[in-house]
Motif scaffolding. Structure first.
Motif, mmCIF file in Angstrom:
data_model
loop_
_atom_site.group_PDB
_atom_site.id
_atom_site.type_symbol
_atom_site.label_atom_id
_atom_site.label_comp_id
_atom_site.label_asym_id
_atom_site.label_seq_id
_atom_site.Cartn_x
_atom_site.Cartn_y
_atom_site.Cartn_z
ATOM 1 N N ASN A 121 0.893 -1.170 0.000
ATOM 2 C CA ASN A 121 0.000 0.000 0.000
ATOM 3 C C ASN A 121 0.917 1.201 0.000
ATOM 4 O OD1 ASN A 121 -2.623 -1.372 0.571
ATOM 5 N ND2 ASN A 121 -1.621 -1.859 2.506
ATOM 6 N N ASN A 248 1.261 8.553 -7.815
ATOM 7 C CA ASN A 248 1.038 7.131 -8.092
ATOM 8 C C ASN A 248 0.669 6.398 -6.817
ATOM 9 O OD1 ASN A 248 1.746 6.776 -10.974
ATOM 10 N ND2 ASN A 248 3.667 7.682 -10.259
ATOM 11 N N GLU A 250 -0.160 2.433 -5.284
ATOM 12 C CA GLU A 250 -0.031 0.994 -5.556
ATOM 13 C C GLU A 250 -0.615 0.195 -4.397
ATOM 14 O OE1 GLU A 250 4.148 -0.457 -6.825
ATOM 15 O OE2 GLU A 250 4.408 1.528 -5.958
ATOM 16 N N HIS A 251 -1.355 -0.842 -4.748
ATOM 17 C CA HIS A 251 -1.862 -1.776 -3.738
ATOM 18 C C HIS A 251 -1.695 -3.196 -4.264
ATOM 19 C CE1 HIS A 251 -3.839 1.352 -1.411
ATOM 20 N NE2 HIS A 251 -4.464 1.790 -2.485
ATOM 21 N N SER A 252 -1.447 -4.138 -3.347
ATOM 22 C CA SER A 252 -1.583 -5.547 -3.755
ATOM 23 C C SER A 252 -1.781 -6.431 -2.531
ATOM 24 C CB SER A 252 -0.368 -6.035 -4.540
ATOM 25 O OG SER A 252 0.670 -6.313 -3.654
#
Ligand SMILES: *[C@@H]1O[C@H](CO)[C@@H](O)[C@H](O)[C@H]1NC(C)=O
Ligand SMILES: *[C@@H]1O[C@H](CO)[C@@H](O)[C@H](O)[C@H]1NC(C)=O
Length: 252
Positions: A121, A248, A250-252
């Motif tokens: 995150n 930007n 980002e998550h995963s």
């Protein structure tokens, strides 16, 4: 020879302008992926600020205010510019019911929240602050906020002051009001820099200009569902202005 000179010029230009050029004739949505974000403005009716949804922000013809007061593309640098006129007392600007301060700020709504125990995150932003506000800690340029169903408080707020000091305030509990602030960097006013804020594997960290991630205690917060914010959240009485060159998430 001409080909070699051409290649040399191209490589010099790529060194000087490493990021994709921003188009000054597009609204911010033509230069930035604003699909994760909702915009909150310092205008509207008391306790009920104007907002713009991602569908209104996206694309070259997306939302910007044509009077260039709050949210627009910088004519010189193509930056996404966010300005705040001051405080409610000094400028008549509008706040949410839970805040005394005005903001021009993007709040993440796609996804609406995320689990800080997940493996990635991360919010990474390139920006310059030509006009910080006059408060001690300065304008908030990035945040992690606790999901509204749990708390009206942030996890953390990244401040940029008029002396160029960058500091991070972290709440100690979900009910908040007990933020501890530490300095995490220093960048001269109106100088381009980057920050990255991560809250992943239940660890909160911040990095300035791609430097080592500085790990921050999250006290008794215990990784509640959270979301990112990025923008210009004025803490003073005078105007503030922030220019963004990339945003930007980002998550995963
Ligand atoms: C993340 O893990 C912590 C520690 O196990 C737990 O207390 C917290 O509820 C978890 N957060 C979420 C959003 O599931
Ligand atoms: C910030 O820097 C830019 C680029 O150098 C310049 O055009 C602008 O006038 C500066 N802004 C302020 C408020 O000093």
């Amino acid at each position: 020879m001409p080909a070699l000179i051409f290649l040399a010029l191209v490589s010099i230009l790529l060194t000087l302008y490493p990021t994709v050029a921003l188009n000054p004739s597009c609204a911010p949505g033509g230069n930035f992926d604003l699909s994760p974000w909702e915009l909150q403005l310092p205008t509207g009716s008391k306790g009920n600020p104007d907002t713009e949804f991602p569908s209104q922000l996206e694309g070259c013809g997306g939302y910007e205010d044509n009077k260039r007061l709050y949210f627009f593309t910088g004519s010189g640098d193509g930056a996404l510019v966010m300005k705040v006129p001051g405080s409610p007392a000094s400028s008549g600007c509008v706040t949410t019911p839970n805040s005394k301060h005005c903001r021009t700020e993007l709040g993440e709504i796609n996804p609406p929240n995320w689990d800080p125990n997940a493996s990635i995150n991360r919010l990474t932003v390139s920006l310059a602050v030509p006009v910080p506000d006059n408060s001690d800690q300065g304008t908030v340029i990035g945040q992690i906020h606790i999901d509204e169903s749990i708390s009206t408080k942030p996890i953390c707020e990244l401040f940029y002051s008029s002396s160029g000091t960058i500091s991070m305030g972290v709440e100690q509990t979900r009910s908040g009001g007990n933020e501890k602030v530490i300095q995490v960097g220093s960048i001269p006013v109106n100088t381009t820099f980057s920050y990255s804020i991560a809250y992943e594997n239940n660890v909160l960290s911040v990095s300035i200009n791609g430097g080592t991630a500085q790990i921050l205690s999250t006290y008794r917060l215990n990784a509640p569902l959270s979301y990112f914010k990025v923008g210009n959240y004025n803490q003073g009485d005078d105007p503030s202005e922030v220019h963004f060159f990339s945003i930007n998430v980002e998550h995963s």
